[in-house]
Design an enzyme around this catalytic site. Structure first.
Site, PDB file in Angstrom:
ATOM      1  N   GLU A 116       0.826  -1.216   0.000  1.00  0.00           N
ATOM      2  CA  GLU A 116       0.000   0.000   0.000  1.00  0.00           C
ATOM      3  C   GLU A 116       0.859   1.265   0.000  1.00  0.00           C
ATOM      4  O   GLU A 116       0.363   2.338   0.324  1.00  0.00           O
ATOM      5  CB  GLU A 116      -0.940   0.016   1.225  1.00  0.00           C
ATOM      6  N   HIS A 140      -2.641   2.240   8.526  1.00  0.00           N
ATOM      7  CA  HIS A 140      -3.721   1.418   7.979  1.00  0.00           C
ATOM      8  C   HIS A 140      -3.859   0.173   8.842  1.00  0.00           C
ATOM      9  O   HIS A 140      -2.868  -0.508   9.129  1.00  0.00           O
ATOM     10  CB  HIS A 140      -3.397   1.034   6.536  1.00  0.00           C
ATOM     11  N   HIS A 142      -6.931  -3.098  10.260  1.00  0.00           N
ATOM     12  CA  HIS A 142      -8.146  -3.869   9.946  1.00  0.00           C
ATOM     13  C   HIS A 142      -8.999  -4.064  11.205  1.00  0.00           C
ATOM     14  O   HIS A 142      -9.218  -5.205  11.615  1.00  0.00           O
ATOM     15  CB  HIS A 142      -7.776  -5.245   9.389  1.00  0.00           C
ATOM     16  N   GLU A 170     -17.192  11.894  22.933  1.00  0.00           N
ATOM     17  CA  GLU A 170     -15.980  12.648  22.594  1.00  0.00           C
ATOM     18  C   GLU A 170     -15.645  12.649  21.099  1.00  0.00           C
ATOM     19  O   GLU A 170     -14.727  13.358  20.668  1.00  0.00           O
ATOM     20  CB  GLU A 170     -14.796  12.113  23.400  1.00  0.00           C
ATOM     21  N   HIS A 211     -12.842  -3.595   4.297  1.00  0.00           N
ATOM     22  CA  HIS A 211     -11.392  -3.847   4.368  1.00  0.00           C
ATOM     23  C   HIS A 211     -10.769  -3.269   5.641  1.00  0.00           C
ATOM     24  O   HIS A 211     -10.212  -4.008   6.442  1.00  0.00           O
ATOM     25  CB  HIS A 211     -10.727  -3.265   3.105  1.00  0.00           C
TER      26      HIS A 211
END
Ligand code: 13P
Ligand code: ZN
Length: 273
Positions: A116, A140, A142, A170, A211
């Site tokens: 990525e 990133h 999952h 919050e 994803h």
């Protein structure tokens, strides 16, 4: 002092382990990148080697050309980073045109940067621009609950953001700009990178449908905290939807969301209400 003892690598490795402990990084899931400061680069430079070849990226943008990025390797496990930083991480130098990189440290034994990296690079470009250069971390992961919500909520920034803002008091203070969404796409490469770049120009966090989630911030704490807050709100939403069989009896009203942001000196992106 070696590179693994540098300030940058210690903070980076700690975040990888924190994400693993949250259960967000099954197998090699997720990736992390950090745009190094000139001081970080100086701290590590003595260990750099400039012998590996330049590798073209799938994307190009010269605004961050020449900068150095610390990244996780493709197929590497977050849980192994602190045990073996040199085998699981790499420092990449980008060329002056921002079209190619070369590995100057780490990723020993033929490792490659995360698949990525195109998304990370373009997101660094737009987040650096949106924050006058402050943003340095792209993350990133999952996390299960935010991914679960992409199966039951409309895939729009307003539907997802409002559901999250309403789920934990919050949230309007932590991510007042909201959360963007990228529809499901094949991961890795320039197409998802371009879609994520567009969303990240507006939002500091972007959901990849079915994803995972991308977050950004000036430092490891902020990018991790944003991931954590969004996932916690998603978990509360999933619990409430499950307990109520899809029906929510009440929620924080729109005026309440605006008032929370105001109380903490933030401006809520009211177009998402
Ligand atoms: P990498 O191991 O290449 O970083 O891929 C993991 C991932 O989460 C892809 O989206
Ligand atoms: Zn992923």
């Amino acid at each position: 002092m070696g590179v693994p003892e540098s300030r940058a690598i210690r903070g980076f490795a700690r975040m990888c382990m924190d994400g693993w402990l949250q259960g967000w990084h099954e197998r090699n899931g997720g990736n992390l990148s950090y745009r190094m400061t000139p001081e970080d680069v100086e701290e590590c430079r003595a260990a750099f080697s400039f012998e590996r070849p330049w590798v073209p990226m799938g994307v190009a943008d010269r605004s961050l050309g020449g900068e150095y990025f610390l990244v996780t390797g493709s197929g590497k496990y977050m849980r192994n980073v602190s045990e073996d930083p040199e085998g699981n991480l790499g420092i990449l130098e980008t060329d002056s045109e921002g079209r190619a990189y070369r590995i100057v440290w780490g990723l020993s034994e033929g490792g490659k940067p995360t698949s990525e990296f195109d998304s990370h690079y373009l997101c660094h470009v737009v987040r650096a621009r949106a924050t006058a250069g402050e943003c340095r971390v792209l993350y990133h992961a999952h996390p299960a609950n935010i991914v679960a919500l992409t199966f039951v909520l409309p895939l729009t920034a307003s539907a997802l953001t409002k559901a999250l803002w309403q789920s934990e008091t919050e949230c309007p203070m932590v991510f007042p700009h909201g959360v963007g969404v990228v529809e499901w796409m094949v991961p890795g490469g320039p197409e998802i990178a371009e879609a994520t770049r567009k969303a990240m120009a507006e939002y500091d966090a972007v959901v990849w449908a079915h994803h995972g989630l991308f977050t950004s911030g000036p430092d490891f704490d902020s990018a991790f905290g944003l991931m954590h807050t969004i996932e916690k709100a998603a978990q509360i939403r999933v619990l409430a939807l499950s307990a109520g069989q899809g029906l929510l009896r009440q929620a924080i009203p729109d005026e309440g969301l605006l008032a929370v942001a105001e109380a903490y000196g933030k401006e809520l992106n009211a177009s998402l209400l």
